[in-house]
Design an enzyme around this catalytic site. Structure first.
Site, PDB file in Angstrom:
ATOM      1  N   ASP A  48       0.825  -1.205   0.000  1.00 24.72           N
ATOM      2  CA  ASP A  48       0.000   0.000   0.000  1.00 24.72           C
ATOM      3  C   ASP A  48       0.856   1.250   0.000  1.00 24.72           C
ATOM      4  OD1 ASP A  48      -1.994   1.826   0.228  1.00 24.72           O
ATOM      5  OD2 ASP A  48      -2.792   1.098   2.109  1.00 24.72           O
ATOM      6  N   ASP A  93      -2.615   6.747  -5.973  1.00 19.02           N
ATOM      7  CA  ASP A  93      -2.793   5.644  -5.032  1.00 19.02           C
ATOM      8  C   ASP A  93      -2.936   4.322  -5.761  1.00 19.02           C
ATOM      9  OD1 ASP A  93      -3.220   4.409  -2.504  1.00 19.02           O
ATOM     10  OD2 ASP A  93      -5.370   4.437  -2.875  1.00 19.02           O
TER      11      ASP A  93
END
Length: 434
Positions: free
Chosen positions: A108, A313
């Site tokens: 992440d 992201d």
């Protein structure tokens, strides 16, 4: 998606699943295989789900993650909103301890810590692989409270034995608590054989709860922060990482690269500055506008001078835009597409058409994202997603606050982060051949 109080979490990314022979050395750096959570090789894979059920689930995860993240723009000082939900789209395999145990976690770019479940465990959720037992590792060591590392991580506390404890509370009610420790992680090397990184700071989770059924070991954080994986590898890998995300139907694997292997250069490469925001772990870029043909849609921002107005992201599927920008962009796209409008059967996305995938490229416009100093062209694969046999939908979503450049928009782009130069670079690439 949300941000953490000392923040955990970006989308980057992602991950290998099986054995470390998949770790491939490249030119002074190394690469790991990344597995999408919906791949048949992923522990998340559910054979009873159809392809389009997986797409619908990904859309809903994306909206949930974006909602958590955008709370940080409204409530930037709230501890609960500084931690994202532990949702992600890619997994990474690595080994921990001596003797080593192979585990895998969600990679992440919106997290700043590496944490995994550890035995002895007060409370652990079920995971596919064995839970790491720190008492059996010869190289495991807890960090003392007075250490600089302990004090550099927000939200730490002291145990009765003066060990450093971390605690992460997610906005969805999930949490991870345990010992902030150092341990040997094993990744790939420049000659193709595994290489050890001793003394890597990890969170050894003794009390963990996830608000939904999960099978991963934890999170591998690639965001900004003192103990993220990329920060800890920076002395040897120069603060560089990159990824190349393959289209969903491909049998090829995505790659996550570090060090010299992560350099994005050559013809067609464009670069844009990173703009850190108030100590947040996310990667903020400046988006000036979108273009659909000659129609330019300016991207306004409440930030100072419009700088750092969008997060890039790996963990968010859709691209999320403020309501006003989204409506203008959707209108511009709709004016150019001469296909039959239909409803999204999942009632998630707003602009959908009846068309077979083989005719999509010729039917929809190329959209250009004008980042500061970098124009990135987005093809049909980046801007539309197939949600049924003959239905495709615009893969953008409106929101009240914030903006996110999601992973569908990054397909078949080599995306490189250089944290020394503070830039993100893009290069159109056939990621199936990386």
């Amino acid at each position: 998606m949300t941000i953490m109080s000392r923040s955990l979490s970006l989308a980057l990314v992602l991950l290998c699943l099986y054995n470390l022979s998949f770790l491939e050395a490249i030119n002074g750096g190394f690469s790991v295989e990344m597995i999408h959570r919906d791949s048949s090789r992923s522990p998340f894979f559910r054979p009873t789900e159809t392809r389009f059920q997986r797409v619908a689930n990904a859309m809903r995860r994306s909206i949930n993650r974006a909602n958590h993240l955008n709370q940080s723009f409204v409530f930037p000082n709230s501890p609960k909103t500084t931690v994202i939900s532990a949702l992600g789209e890619y997994l990474m395999s690595y080994s921990v301890g001596t003797p080593s145990l192979q585990v895998f976690g969600i990679v992440d770019t919106g997290s700043d810590i590496i944490w995994l479940q550890c035995q002895p465990c007060k409370k652990c959720y079920k995971q596919t692989t064995p839970i790491f037992d720190s008492s059996k590792s010869q190289t495991y060591k807890t960090l003392p409270c007075p250490s600089n590392t302990c004090q550099s991580v927000q939200g730490t506390s002291c145990s009765s034995r003066k060990n450093c404890l971390y605690s992460i509370d997610y906005a969805d009610g999930s949490h991870s608590q345990g010992d902030l420790s150092v341990e040997t992680l094993t990744l790939g090397s420049t000659n193709g054989s595994p290489v050890q990184f001793p003394g890597t700071v990890i969170g050894c989770g003794r009390d963990n709860a996830i608000g939904f059924e999960e099978k991963n070991s934890g999170i591998v954080g690639l965001g900004r922060g003192p103990v993220s994986l990329i920060t800890q590898l920076s002395p040897s890998k120069g603060g560089k990482f990159s990824y190349c995300l393959v289209p969903g139907l491909s049998t090829a694997s995505s790659k996550l690269n570090f060090g010299d292997a992560a350099v994005v250069s050559g013809r067609g490469t464009v670069s844009t500055p990173l703009f850190p925001q108030n100590g947040l772990v996310f990667y903020f870029l400046t988006l000036e506008a979108f273009s659909v043909g000659r129609n330019r849609i300016e991207f306004g921002s409440p930030g100072s001078g419009g700088k750092g107005n969008i997060i890039i992201d790996s963990g968010t599927t859709l691209t999320v835009l403020p309501n006003g920008v989204y409506s203008k962009l959707e209108s511009a796209v709709a004016k150019t597409v001469k296909l039959q409008r239909v409803r999204d059967p999942n009632q998630v996305l707003g602009l959908c058409y009846k068309v077979t995938p083989d005719k999509l490229d010729a039917s929809v416009p190329v959209i250009t994202a004008h980042f500061s100093g970098a124009d990135v062209t987005l093809n049909a694969i980046n801007t539309f997603v197939q949600v049924a046999d003959d239905v495709v939908c615009f893969a953008f979503q409106p929101t009240e606050t914030g903006a996110i450049f999601g992973n569908l928009a990054q397909l078949n782009l080599l995306v490189g982060y250089d944290l020394q130069k503070n830039t993100v670079s893009f290069k159109h690439t056939d990621c199936t051949k990386q």
